[in-house]
Design a protein around this motif. Structure first.
Motif, mmCIF file in Angstrom:
data_model
loop_
_atom_site.group_PDB
_atom_site.id
_atom_site.type_symbol
_atom_site.label_atom_id
_atom_site.label_comp_id
_atom_site.label_asym_id
_atom_site.label_seq_id
_atom_site.Cartn_x
_atom_site.Cartn_y
_atom_site.Cartn_z
ATOM 1 N N GLN A 234 1.119 7.283 -6.324
ATOM 2 C CA GLN A 234 -0.179 7.958 -6.467
ATOM 3 C C GLN A 234 -1.139 7.158 -7.337
ATOM 4 O O GLN A 234 -1.860 7.698 -8.171
ATOM 5 N N VAL A 235 -1.115 5.829 -7.116
ATOM 6 C CA VAL A 235 -2.073 4.954 -7.794
ATOM 7 C C VAL A 235 -2.729 4.064 -6.748
ATOM 8 O O VAL A 235 -2.204 3.865 -5.651
ATOM 9 N N GLN A 236 -3.848 3.478 -7.084
ATOM 10 C CA GLN A 236 -4.590 2.631 -6.158
ATOM 11 C C GLN A 236 -3.953 1.245 -6.115
ATOM 12 O O GLN A 236 -3.488 0.712 -7.123
ATOM 13 N N THR A 237 -3.922 0.631 -4.919
ATOM 14 C CA THR A 237 -3.383 -0.722 -4.779
ATOM 15 C C THR A 237 -4.211 -1.696 -5.599
ATOM 16 O O THR A 237 -5.445 -1.720 -5.476
ATOM 17 N N PRO A 238 -3.583 -2.517 -6.454
ATOM 18 C CA PRO A 238 -4.344 -3.488 -7.248
ATOM 19 C C PRO A 238 -5.112 -4.441 -6.346
ATOM 20 O O PRO A 238 -4.649 -4.827 -5.270
ATOM 21 N N SER A 239 -6.293 -4.838 -6.802
ATOM 22 C CA SER A 239 -7.150 -5.698 -5.984
ATOM 23 C C SER A 239 -6.580 -7.094 -5.808
ATOM 24 O O SER A 239 -6.959 -7.811 -4.889
ATOM 25 N N PHE B 121 2.419 1.717 -3.607
ATOM 26 C CA PHE B 121 1.489 2.239 -4.610
ATOM 27 C C PHE B 121 1.025 3.653 -4.275
ATOM 28 O O PHE B 121 0.770 4.459 -5.170
ATOM 29 N N LYS B 122 0.943 3.958 -2.993
ATOM 30 C CA LYS B 122 0.596 5.323 -2.599
ATOM 31 C C LYS B 122 1.666 6.310 -3.046
ATOM 32 O O LYS B 122 1.360 7.428 -3.480
ATOM 33 N N LYS C 103 0.838 -1.207 0.000
ATOM 34 C CA LYS C 103 0.000 0.000 0.000
ATOM 35 C C LYS C 103 0.871 1.254 0.000
ATOM 36 O O LYS C 103 0.588 2.230 -0.704
ATOM 37 N N THR D 241 -2.875 -8.744 -2.636
ATOM 38 C CA THR D 241 -2.743 -9.145 -1.242
ATOM 39 C C THR D 241 -1.983 -10.448 -1.115
ATOM 40 O O THR D 241 -1.835 -11.208 -2.078
#
Length: 391
Positions: free
Chosen positions: A380-385, A376-377, A373, A388
């Motif tokens: 400045q992009v969203q964590t891929p789903s 990716f932060k 997290k 995990t």
């Protein structure tokens, strides 16, 4: 007034000629002396006592025995700085930097270049206690001289092995009481130390190897392009994960469709694919370099690593991680390390060890998730789903 014509007297003319000859002779003598001094300079003795240290470092004196004088260059060894060298070695000239090592045993005498009659290409480690010596004896005999063998002793007993097994005198023994193989691996198997080995076997002590051949195993791993692997497990013995069970009539397999549904939301993810257990993993050199950096210094049991190993191979990971079925083993499930625990808070030594394993698994998963997290932060992009640790 009559103007006369001035003329030089004979006496004055002779004096001028004599002075000219003297000047010419002096000039010729000076030039000759300078040439002779220059030619003889290389043979002068110059010692540390006769010149300042800084001046000596910056003057290159040609070999006085050479017929041709070498050019003089300014050299200052304090100016060496090579950013591409390993950290801490920037002040060294690159050719003297030895950034990698090995576990080859060497002599104390003779020519170092003649020490090694053979350079093993593979490494196998066992984390052992003396009570399992017969089992380890059977395992060691399955590995040829193409393997360097290391025994990590968690019970502190080492000398007795030499008394009982001749091969023990030719393997490496490392002894620290009450430690696990991942503790040993983090401290003794740095990727630069084991860089000479194509594959690294990291095995437990409770493995039956009647149906295993190490050289044939290596052949299968190379044939199927496996970066991380393990031998199949005897299907007659209870297995924690279905994917690790040996299958008949195939050389390797890389996925499993019969795992518990709650574990397999993605058929290409652990534990249904891209998965091996931590009891008997085998790593390629490149995969181990990544895995070593993922091992946490304070988490000694390694629980949770098996779900994260896929991060250390190129995608698709389920094609690079697999189970070798032609060479299979029996997991005897001897809880040796549990006896190395300590009774605490009303818990038996074994229960205390097992509780720590589950605690480490949760801690490792949390660290991986938080690290992802944060990464990716920073982009400045969203964590891929699908990033995990588990599913």
């Amino acid at each position: 007034m009559t103007m006369g014509i001035l003329s030089r007297s004979p006496t004055y003319s002779r004096r001028s000629e004599d002075n000219g000859m003297k000047l010419l002779a002096t000039a010729l003598f000076s030039v000759t002396f300078g040439i002779l001094l220059g030619l003889s300079f290389p043979s002068l003795w110059i010692t540390k006592a006769s010149l300042p240290q800084n001046l000596l470092r910056s003057i290159a004196i040609p070999n006085r025995h050479s017929d041709i004088a070498a050019p003089v260059h300014a050299i200052d060894i304090s100016k060496i700085w090579v950013p591409s060298n390993p950290k801490g070695a920037e002040r060294l000239p690159p050719r003297i930097v030895a950034s990698e090592s090995d576990l080859y045993l060497r002599r104390l005498w003779g020519n170092p270049e003649e020490d090694l009659k053979k350079k093993p290409r593979y490494l196998v480690t066992f984390t052992v206690g003396y009570k399992q010596r017969q089992n380890i004896d059977a395992c060691v005999k399955k590995f040829s001289d193409n393997f360097t063998i290391v025994l990590f002793h968690y019970d502190g007993i080492t000398s007795e092995w030499d008394d009982e097994f001749e091969w023990s005198k030719n393997v490496i023994h490392i002894s620290v009481k009450k430690q696990t193989k991942w503790w040993y691996a983090k401290r003794f198997l740095h990727p630069d130390i084991v860089a000479r080995y194509d594959y690294i076997f990291m095995w437990d002590e409770d493995l039956g190897v009647d149906h295993f051949d190490a050289e044939e195993y290596i052949h299968m791993v190379k044939k199927h392009g496996l970066e991380i692997s393990q031998p199949g497990l005897d299907p007659e013995i209870v297995c924690t994960w279905q994917i690790t069970k040996r299958r008949e009539h195939v050389e390797v397999h890389k996925d499993e469709t019969n795992e518990k549904p709650e574990w397999c939301s993605d058929p290409h993810r652990p534990p249904c694919a891209a998965f091996v257990e931590i009891m008997a993993p085998v790593f390629s050199r490149d995969a181990w370099r990544c895995v070593w950096h993922m091992i946490q210094n304070d988490l000694v049991h390694g629980w949770g690593l098996d779900f994260a190993l896929r991060r250390c191979v190129e995608e698709p990971a389920y094609e690079k991680i697999g189970i070798v079925d032609t060479q299979w083993i029996v997991h005897q499930s001897i809880p040796s390390l549990r006896s190395q625990g300590m009774e605490e808070d009303g818990k038996s030594p074994g229960q205390g060890v097992r509780d720590r394993c589950y605690m480490e698994w949760a801690m490792f998963q949390k660290r991986v998730d938080e690290a992802e997290k944060e990464y990716f932060k920073s982009l400045q992009v969203q964590t891929p789903s699908n990033s995990t640790t588990l599913h």
